[in-house]
Scaffold this motif. Structure first.
Motif, PDB file in Angstrom:
ATOM      1  N   ASP A 340    -102.226 -37.734  35.224  1.00  0.00           N
ATOM      2  CA  ASP A 340    -103.550 -37.368  34.727  1.00  0.00           C
ATOM      3  C   ASP A 340    -104.465 -37.125  35.924  1.00  0.00           C
ATOM      4  O   ASP A 340    -104.801 -38.042  36.671  1.00  0.00           O
ATOM      5  N   ARG A 396    -111.813 -33.826  30.664  1.00  0.00           N
ATOM      6  CA  ARG A 396    -111.469 -34.269  29.312  1.00  0.00           C
ATOM      7  C   ARG A 396    -111.726 -33.145  28.306  1.00  0.00           C
ATOM      8  O   ARG A 396    -110.933 -32.918  27.393  1.00  0.00           O
ATOM      9  N   GLU A 399    -108.980 -30.614  28.706  1.00  0.00           N
ATOM     10  CA  GLU A 399    -107.748 -31.101  28.105  1.00  0.00           C
ATOM     11  C   GLU A 399    -107.794 -31.009  26.583  1.00  0.00           C
ATOM     12  O   GLU A 399    -106.821 -30.591  25.944  1.00  0.00           O
ATOM     13  N   GLN A 400    -108.935 -31.372  26.004  1.00  0.00           N
ATOM     14  CA  GLN A 400    -109.061 -31.274  24.551  1.00  0.00           C
ATOM     15  C   GLN A 400    -108.995 -29.829  24.079  1.00  0.00           C
ATOM     16  O   GLN A 400    -108.379 -29.530  23.051  1.00  0.00           O
ATOM     17  N   ARG A 401    -109.622 -28.919  24.840  1.00  0.00           N
ATOM     18  CA  ARG A 401    -109.579 -27.506  24.459  1.00  0.00           C
ATOM     19  C   ARG A 401    -108.156 -26.968  24.563  1.00  0.00           C
ATOM     20  O   ARG A 401    -107.709 -26.207  23.684  1.00  0.00           O
ATOM     21  N   GLU A 402    -107.438 -27.348  25.622  1.00  0.00           N
ATOM     22  CA  GLU A 402    -106.054 -26.888  25.753  1.00  0.00           C
ATOM     23  C   GLU A 402    -105.177 -27.437  24.636  1.00  0.00           C
ATOM     24  O   GLU A 402    -104.302 -26.725  24.113  1.00  0.00           O
ATOM     25  N   ARG A 403    -105.402 -28.709  24.267  1.00  0.00           N
ATOM     26  CA  ARG A 403    -104.636 -29.272  23.159  1.00  0.00           C
ATOM     27  C   ARG A 403    -104.944 -28.554  21.850  1.00  0.00           C
ATOM     28  O   ARG A 403    -104.038 -28.292  21.044  1.00  0.00           O
ATOM     29  N   ALA A 404    -106.213 -28.209  21.647  1.00  0.00           N
ATOM     30  CA  ALA A 404    -106.580 -27.498  20.426  1.00  0.00           C
ATOM     31  C   ALA A 404    -105.968 -26.099  20.395  1.00  0.00           C
ATOM     32  O   ALA A 404    -105.476 -25.641  19.348  1.00  0.00           O
ATOM     33  N   GLU A 405    -106.002 -25.413  21.560  1.00  0.00           N
ATOM     34  CA  GLU A 405    -105.401 -24.083  21.619  1.00  0.00           C
ATOM     35  C   GLU A 405    -103.895 -24.149  21.409  1.00  0.00           C
ATOM     36  O   GLU A 405    -103.314 -23.294  20.725  1.00  0.00           O
ATOM     37  N   HIS A 406    -103.258 -25.159  21.993  1.00  0.00           N
ATOM     38  CA  HIS A 406    -101.811 -25.314  21.807  1.00  0.00           C
ATOM     39  C   HIS A 406    -101.487 -25.596  20.340  1.00  0.00           C
ATOM     40  O   HIS A 406    -100.520 -25.032  19.788  1.00  0.00           O
ATOM     41  N   ALA A 407    -102.295 -26.448  19.717  1.00  0.00           N
ATOM     42  CA  ALA A 407    -102.062 -26.739  18.300  1.00  0.00           C
ATOM     43  C   ALA A 407    -102.273 -25.495  17.444  1.00  0.00           C
ATOM     44  O   ALA A 407    -101.525 -25.250  16.482  1.00  0.00           O
ATOM     45  N   GLU A 410     -99.290 -23.265  17.927  1.00  0.00           N
ATOM     46  CA  GLU A 410     -98.144 -23.823  17.208  1.00  0.00           C
ATOM     47  C   GLU A 410     -98.282 -23.589  15.707  1.00  0.00           C
ATOM     48  O   GLU A 410     -97.293 -23.270  15.018  1.00  0.00           O
TER      49      GLU A 410
END
Length: 547
Positions: A340, A396, A399-407, A410
């Motif tokens: 991290d 942070r 990271e949250q934006r990347e997780r949202a884009e990845h989701a 998917e």
């Protein structure tokens, strides 16, 4: 013969001044401090002597009688640490004839509670002034950030400055004598630097509040609370709060440093809990951190209400102070080893804050000299910590934006798999129904839609003779040719097996014999027929029939 006496005093003072200046290195051992007009600033600490008054009951007349009991300053430079009662300081001055006698007595430690300054000339008290943050700012001798008073000393005479200092905080005594012009020039520079630091704090708090409202995330509110606490502490510790914000309230000036520490502690403890996901890593530790933040906030409220006194609230702050670092650093270390990148900024910020807090704690306990670095170490550490925490929050968010884009990607991939044929990439039956629902919404008499059903003659023989791999390759080739033959807005789908569907955005003329020929040209293996519209004979609904 008054003029004869005056000349005698002048000659004696001039002779004394000459002897002191001619003594060179031996002058440092003499108690008298010569105020030379060539110097703009003089450090008074090496020449001061002190008399302890633990009971705080000595008056100036009794102190004048007990001059012989004053001893040289002991301990660290400009730092007497925590002391009960009061301390008397004595400074002996000699004013040469070529000096104008106008000097500023500057005691640059605003948290001191009460300072009584006496000017003694020829053994008589000629002036008394009161300073300290127990006195409202507007009632001070000089309305300046540090405790200061103007001295107008008669030339050719010997003078004494007696200071009675009493405070509940540490007795830091950076006493200087300065020419007024030099004092105000330095004060202007310090005000500019302190204003710049305060402006940075205001920008950070505003940014955090906007994010907290816009994103509805409590972590930004906790960051704002911690920044407000550290900013107000630095503002009050430097004396700017009493000068600019609460100049009429000596009560709040006395409580502001400790109150801001408690508020900042509450914000930091809650921030650590929310930023690192402590509830996931250690639910018990997360509960303890939230509870400690609540205790700090409650102590701040009780301090303002008068339920807790200064010493009790200071004890709460001392106990809770190391807790955020003890919680955050192990979590940050674990996350840093896990890859991290934000954790490195946490370690950097807490490292700077820890160094600054340690220097301040050692300074307030009387274990360090007071100089420009030890005096400002906590301020620099707090500023670096606030900037590091801001960087952590930014990472942070990324990271949250990347997780949202990845989701989201998917989810789109899964949706595409559910609505498309794995072999040809064309929409399957479910995708066809979805696409037709959207296309039929725009159909009217002027924009009819032609739907063709097509299958492959002899496809079973291909599978039987050449195998299913050859059949799959043929189906993929047919799908490719159908897509190439259609326009961009048209649709081709695979129902299953060798059955394909083409949705062709037709015009009303497409249902004429010429339109049939055009449709056959696009889908040669399908026969096309049109169902006339009951409203108009030159338009209709077109469909396809397998050949």
């Amino acid at each position: 013969m008054a003029w004869v006496a005056a000349c005698r005093r002048g000659l004696l003072a001039g002779l004394l001044t000459w002897l002191l200046m001619a003594a060179g290195g031996a002058a440092a051992a003499q108690p008298w401090l010569v105020l030379s007009p060539d110097r703009q600033e003089i450090d008074a600490w090496p020449r001061m002597t002190m008399l302890a008054d633990p009971g705080g009951r000595l008056g100036v007349d009794e102190v004048l009688v007990r001059r012989a009991e004053f001893v040289p300053m002991a301990g660290r430079r400009a730092n007497l640490g925590l002391r009960e009662g009061a301390v008397w300081l004595r400074l002996q001055l000699a004013v040469p004839l070529d000096d104008d006698g106008r000097w500023l007595l500057d005691l640059d430690y605003p948290p001191l509670d009460r300072i009584d300054a006496y000017v003694v000339s020829d053994g008589l008290v000629v002036r008394h002034a009161q300073m300290g943050d127990a006195l409202p700012f507007v009632q001070r001798p000089l309305q300046t950030r540090p405790h200061a008073m103007l001295l107008i000393l008669e030339r050719g005479l010997e003078h004494e400055i007696l200071l009675r200092v009493q405070t509940t905080s540490t007795m830091l005594l950076p006493l200087r004598l300065m020419k007024p012009a030099a004092f105000y020039a330095e004060e202007a520079r310090l005000q500019m630097l302190q204003g710049l630091a305060a402006g940075i704090s205001v920008c950070l708090v505003t940014f955090a509040l906007v994010r907290a409202v816009g994103r509805r995330e409590p972590v930004y509110l906790h960051y704002a609370l911690s920044t407000v606490g550290s900013g107000l502490f630095l503002f009050s510790f430097a004396g700017l709060g009493a000068q600019h914000l609460w100049s009429n309230s000596a009560w709040f000036a006395d409580l502001a440093p400790l109150l801001s520490v408690l508020v900042g502690l509450a914000g930091v403890l809650w921030l650590v809990d929310g930023l690192f996901g402590a509830r996931v890593l250690s639910p018990r530790l997360a509960r303890a951190t939230r509870l400690a933040g609540g205790v700090a906030a409650l102590a701040a409220l009780l301090l303002v209400a008068g339920v807790l006194d200064y010493r009790q609230a200071q004890l709460v702050a001392s106990v809770l102070g190391p807790l955020p670092m003890l919680v955050a650093l192990p979590m940050a270390w674990r996350r840093w080893h896990a890859g991290d990148h934000a954790a490195s900024y946490v370690i950097l910020g807490w490292g700077a804050s820890a160094v600054g807090a340690t220097v301040l704690a050692l300074l307030l306990h009387g274990w360090l000299d007071l100089d420009v670095w030890t005096h400002n170490a906590y301020q620099l550490g707090a500023l670096l910590q606030a900037l590091a925490w801001l960087r952590v929050l930014d990472l942070r968010d990324v990271e949250q934006r990347e997780r949202a884009e990845h989701a989201d990607r998917e989810r789109q991939r899964l949706q595409a798999l559910a609505h498309s044929d794995a072999l040809t990439g064309l929409p399957n039956r479910r995708g066809l129904e979805q696409a037709l629902d959207a296309a039929l919404a725009g159909v009217d008499e002027t924009r009819p839609l032609a739907v063709f059903l097509a299958d492959l003659d002899g496809f079973k023989a291909v599978n039987d003779e050449h195998g299913h791999e050859a059949g799959d390759a043929l189906l993929a080739l047919v799908a490719q040719r159908l897509r190439a033959a259609l326009r961009q807005g048209d649709l081709v789908a695979r129902l299953g097996g060798d059955e394909f569907v083409v949705a062709w955005a037709a015009t009303s003329s497409s249902c004429s014999p010429k339109g049939w020929a055009t449709a056959r040209q696009h889908v040669p293996s399908a026969s096309v027929w049109c169902r006339p519209s009951p409203r108009r004979s030159n338009s209709g609904r077109c469909a396809a029939r397998s050949a």
